[in-house]
Design a protein around this motif. Structure first.
Motif, PDB file in Angstrom:
ATOM      1  N   SER A 497      24.084   5.211   7.388  1.00  0.00           N
ATOM      2  CA  SER A 497      22.980   6.175   7.372  1.00  0.00           C
ATOM      3  C   SER A 497      22.735   6.784   8.744  1.00  0.00           C
ATOM      4  CB  SER A 497      21.690   5.487   6.899  1.00  0.00           C
ATOM      5  OG  SER A 497      21.305   4.457   7.811  1.00  0.00           O
ATOM      6  N   HIS A 498      22.199   8.015   8.711  1.00  0.00           N
ATOM      7  CA  HIS A 498      21.627   8.647   9.894  1.00  0.00           C
ATOM      8  C   HIS A 498      20.136   8.322   9.866  1.00  0.00           C
ATOM      9  CE1 HIS A 498      25.366  10.682  10.453  1.00  0.00           C
ATOM     10  NE2 HIS A 498      25.246  11.417   9.375  1.00  0.00           N
ATOM     11  N   GLN A 499      19.642   7.750  10.939  1.00  0.00           N
ATOM     12  CA  GLN A 499      18.283   7.230  10.934  1.00  0.00           C
ATOM     13  C   GLN A 499      17.229   8.262  11.348  1.00  0.00           C
ATOM     14  OE1 GLN A 499      19.082   3.798  13.609  1.00  0.00           O
ATOM     15  NE2 GLN A 499      18.456   2.535  11.880  1.00  0.00           N
ATOM     16  N   THR A 500      16.012   7.968  10.982  1.00  0.00           N
ATOM     17  CA  THR A 500      14.848   8.630  11.564  1.00  0.00           C
ATOM     18  C   THR A 500      14.080   7.565  12.336  1.00  0.00           C
ATOM     19  OG1 THR A 500      13.571   8.205   9.554  1.00  0.00           O
ATOM     20  CG2 THR A 500      14.621  10.366   9.760  1.00  0.00           C
ATOM     21  N   GLY A 501      13.379   7.973  13.363  1.00  0.00           N
ATOM     22  CA  GLY A 501      12.655   7.018  14.182  1.00  0.00           C
ATOM     23  C   GLY A 501      11.156   7.105  13.955  1.00  0.00           C
ATOM     24  N   MET A 502      10.460   6.059  14.367  1.00  0.00           N
ATOM     25  CA  MET A 502       8.990   6.068  14.307  1.00  0.00           C
ATOM     26  C   MET A 502       8.443   5.258  15.477  1.00  0.00           C
ATOM     27  SD  MET A 502       6.318   5.013  11.283  1.00  0.00           S
ATOM     28  CE  MET A 502       6.584   6.587  10.437  1.00  0.00           C
ATOM     29  N   LEU A 503       7.534   5.870  16.198  1.00  0.00           N
ATOM     30  CA  LEU A 503       6.786   5.189  17.242  1.00  0.00           C
ATOM     31  C   LEU A 503       5.363   4.935  16.767  1.00  0.00           C
ATOM     32  CD1 LEU A 503       7.684   7.180  20.496  1.00  0.00           C
ATOM     33  CD2 LEU A 503       8.718   5.053  19.689  1.00  0.00           C
ATOM     34  N   GLY A 504       4.798   3.864  17.235  1.00  0.00           N
ATOM     35  CA  GLY A 504       3.360   3.665  17.104  1.00  0.00           C
ATOM     36  C   GLY A 504       2.713   4.200  18.366  1.00  0.00           C
ATOM     37  N   ILE A 505       1.774   5.123  18.221  1.00  0.00           N
ATOM     38  CA  ILE A 505       1.133   5.729  19.395  1.00  0.00           C
ATOM     39  C   ILE A 505      -0.385   5.604  19.239  1.00  0.00           C
ATOM     40  CG2 ILE A 505       0.833   7.814  20.768  1.00  0.00           C
ATOM     41  CD1 ILE A 505       3.548   8.761  19.818  1.00  0.00           C
ATOM     42  N   ALA A 506      -1.001   4.873  20.137  1.00  0.00           N
ATOM     43  CA  ALA A 506      -2.443   4.659  20.077  1.00  0.00           C
ATOM     44  C   ALA A 506      -3.190   5.964  20.299  1.00  0.00           C
ATOM     45  CB  ALA A 506      -2.868   3.626  21.118  1.00  0.00           C
ATOM     46  N   GLY A 507      -4.410   6.031  19.782  1.00  0.00           N
ATOM     47  CA  GLY A 507      -5.217   7.235  19.914  1.00  0.00           C
ATOM     48  C   GLY A 507      -5.658   7.515  21.325  1.00  0.00           C
ATOM     49  N   THR A 508      -5.469   6.557  22.228  1.00  0.00           N
ATOM     50  CA  THR A 508      -5.900   6.723  23.612  1.00  0.00           C
ATOM     51  C   THR A 508      -4.872   7.440  24.475  1.00  0.00           C
ATOM     52  OG1 THR A 508      -5.050   4.505  24.059  1.00  0.00           O
ATOM     53  CG2 THR A 508      -7.406   4.703  23.580  1.00  0.00           C
ATOM     54  N   VAL A 509      -3.635   7.619  23.951  1.00  0.00           N
ATOM     55  CA  VAL A 509      -2.607   8.289  24.736  1.00  0.00           C
ATOM     56  C   VAL A 509      -2.014   9.447  23.945  1.00  0.00           C
ATOM     57  CG1 VAL A 509      -2.027   6.179  25.991  1.00  0.00           C
ATOM     58  CG2 VAL A 509      -0.720   6.801  23.949  1.00  0.00           C
ATOM     59  N   SER A 510      -1.370  10.348  24.657  1.00  0.00           N
ATOM     60  CA  SER A 510      -0.726  11.500  24.036  1.00  0.00           C
ATOM     61  C   SER A 510       0.750  11.524  24.431  1.00  0.00           C
ATOM     62  CB  SER A 510      -1.414  12.788  24.498  1.00  0.00           C
ATOM     63  OG  SER A 510      -0.773  13.927  23.960  1.00  0.00           O
ATOM     64  N   TYR A 511       1.634  11.582  23.429  1.00  0.00           N
ATOM     65  CA  TYR A 511       3.077  11.649  23.677  1.00  0.00           C
ATOM     66  C   TYR A 511       3.743  12.255  22.451  1.00  0.00           C
ATOM     67  CZ  TYR A 511       7.960  10.246  24.268  1.00  0.00           C
ATOM     68  OH  TYR A 511       9.324  10.246  24.358  1.00  0.00           O
ATOM     69  N   GLU A 512       4.638  13.208  22.689  1.00  0.00           N
ATOM     70  CA  GLU A 512       5.368  13.827  21.597  1.00  0.00           C
ATOM     71  C   GLU A 512       6.808  13.329  21.608  1.00  0.00           C
ATOM     72  OE1 GLU A 512       6.563  18.276  19.889  1.00  0.00           O
ATOM     73  OE2 GLU A 512       5.064  18.052  21.482  1.00  0.00           O
ATOM     74  N   PRO A 513       7.173  12.461  20.675  1.00  0.00           N
ATOM     75  CA  PRO A 513       8.537  11.910  20.683  1.00  0.00           C
ATOM     76  C   PRO A 513       9.570  12.962  20.338  1.00  0.00           C
ATOM     77  CG  PRO A 513       7.358  11.204  18.718  1.00  0.00           C
ATOM     78  CD  PRO A 513       6.356  11.917  19.581  1.00  0.00           C
TER      79      PRO A 513
END
Length: 530
Positions: A497-513
């Motif tokens: 398979s070709h994967q998709t990723g997932m990050l857990g990102i808390a509401g206190t920080v901002s990051y665009e994977p």
């Protein structure tokens, strides 16, 4: 070879903790790390830090090393690349364009010799100045030495580079033959000081990045702090703390409970809720089969493995239909990916028939097969290993599942491969093509001498050589031929398979994977939420 017209004498404090010894102690202690999020919160943040000035990251596993020349390994690069160390040239993971980093510009008249102008005013974390001598020495160390850096096989193969520090801010790099993507290859090299050992790998590097390494408490945490003399914009957080927990549900709980700001390698099944952010990944999962022992010496058995694996069911049941069934080692968006190449269909009866045909021809189909799988490499990998073991067993093969820690798995990942294993080897790989060009996949995984290739053929080597040398206009078609030939005539891989990723990102920080977030989590791109 390296030639500096103006050698510079400098004294540096270089950390010489050698990976060979430290790696063993690190991985041994890793099994003793705290196993639940409640304990993980207590006392492991960087000294003197508070929750507001420390960016807290929880990973799937402890890095085996932070050696800069091993940073193309996901478990190392996610901490090191463009955070502690930096490359000369950086690839924008969203646009695919090459952008200046420690080099501000580069050019070539013949695609063989490239001239790079280097950024002025850059300092290493020990306070010394970055010059062309360091850039040249980095290339010598990672590409031309006998150090055995993973990046050498992954990116540069057998060819050395001629490097010359013309002056403090000018570097010349000459390839053995015309290489139109040499600047892209150089983007994989993380720069270290010229005095760094060329005979021993360094567990804790000195770099030029926005964060400097403070301490690595083996089995517990890694702490870093913002580098006061960083040449670029200062990062938003004064300190950074890395921890690792193998269970995705534990990493997710650390986000939802406020004990971590970013968690890697998650899936919706980890109960991350709205704090789970999916992103396009560049990772492909496959089995790499070694043909030095029966039954993988027969192509019919390798074909049978492909027919025996129910990829559609795996994607649907284990990954909620988010991943895509794979027919090749690179996903859509990488130069060379073939839209017309079809995945092997699930046909258990065909798999059994091929095993019987091989047995009738004298192949020992009862010979043991070791299915080597790395723990915590990505979500539900143990379940995936168990499913594949069962499906291959139903096809009539004798498969034993071996779950290994990162350091043990790496001995199977890169040449020279272990030979004392009982039976044939089938290694589960997760390959990420961060560069966007199939050369970085096929050179290492498909040539007869590739660092991560279990075998190959002269015919395939020739196709790969032609594709590598192709111009931008011809590269797509040339690499499509390579992938087709692999599937028809070699069958070293069973693509899953070709994967998709997932990050857990808390509401206190901002990051665009982005597509590289699983390989290089650039902490300088994380800011406090508004």
């Amino acid at each position: 070879m390296f030639n500096s017209k103006t050698p510079i004498q400098r004294a540096r404090r270089i950390s010489m903790a050698v990976a060979a010894g430290a790696l063993l102690s690190t991985t041994a202690l890793a099994g003793c790390s705290v196993a639940n999020s409640e304990d993980a919160a207590g006392g492991s943040a960087a000294p003197g830090a508070t929750a507001s000035d420390t960016l807290r990251v929880v990973l799937q596993q402890e890095p085996p090393t932070l050696e800069a020349c091993e940073s193309n390994l996901t478990s190392t690069g996610v901490v090191v690349r463009s955070t502690i160390t930096e490359p000369l040239i950086e690839r924008n993971p969203t646009t695919g364009e090459l952008e200046p980093k420690l080099a501000t510009e580069w050019s070539s008249e013949d695609d063989t010799t490239w001239t790079l102008k280097l950024r002025e005013g850059v300092k290493f974390h020990d306070g010394s100045d970055f010059t062309a001598e360091d850039a040249a020495a980095t290339i010598e160390r990672a590409v031309n030495s006998d150090l055995g850096c993973n990046v050498e096989g992954y990116v540069f193969g057998d060819d050395d580079l001629e490097v010359k520090a013309v002056d403090d801010t000018t570097l010349e790099v000459t390839a053995a033959k015309a290489d139109p993507i040499l600047p892209l290859r150089l983007s994989f090299l993380e720069v270290v000081p010229a005095e760094t050992s060329t005979t021993e790998k360094v567990r804790e590097p000195i770099g030029t990045g926005p964060y400097q390494l403070d301490d690595w408490q083996a089995g517990q945490s890694i702490n870093a702090s913002a580098f006061a003399d960083y040449w670029g914009e200062a990062p938003a957080f004064a300190k950074a703390n890395y921890q690792w927990r193998s269970e995705g549900s534990v990493r997710a709980a650390m986000i939802t409970s406020g004990e971590a700001d970013i968690a890697t390698g998650l899936s919706p099944e980890d109960n991350i809720g709205d704090l789970g952010v999916a992103y396009p990944n560049n990772e492909t999962v496959a089995l790499r089969m070694h043909n030095d022992k029966a039954p993988f010496t027969d192509i019919k058995i390798r074909q049978a493995v492909n027919y025996a694996i129910d990829k559609e069911a795996i994607v649907a049941s284990l990954y909620g239909g988010r991943d895509k069934v794979a027919s090749q080692l690179v996903p859509e968006g990488v130069v060379g990916h073939s839209d017309s190449l079809e995945a092997w269909p699930y046909d258990p009866e065909k798999a059994k028939s091929l095993v019987e045909e091989a047995k009738a021809a004298g192949v020992d189909t009862s010979a043991p097969i070791s299915l080597i799988v790395r723990t915590a490499q990505f979500p539900k990998i143990e379940e995936l290993g168990q499913v594949i073991q069962e499906q291959l067993s139903q096809a009539g093969l004798n498969v034993k599942l071996k779950m290994l820690e990162t350091s043990q798995h790496l001995t199977y990942q890169v040449r020279p491969f272990p030979t004392e294993d009982e039976g044939a080897i089938s290694l589960m790989i997760q390959h990420g093509n961060q560069a966007g060009d199939a050369a970085f996949t096929v050179d290492q995984y498909m040539t007869t001498k590739g660092a991560q290739s279990a075998f190959g053929t002269p015919e395939l080597d020739k196709l790969i050589e032609e594709a590598d040398a192709s111009s931008e206009a011809d590269r797509q078609a040339a690499f499509e031929k390579v992938f087709q030939y692999q599937n028809d005539n070699v069958v070293q891989f069973a693509h899953i398979s070709h994967q998709t990723g997932m990050l857990g990102i808390a509401g206190t920080v901002s990051y665009e994977p982005n597509s590289s977030s699983g390989d290089e989590l650039r902490l300088a791109e994380v800011t406090a939420a508004e």
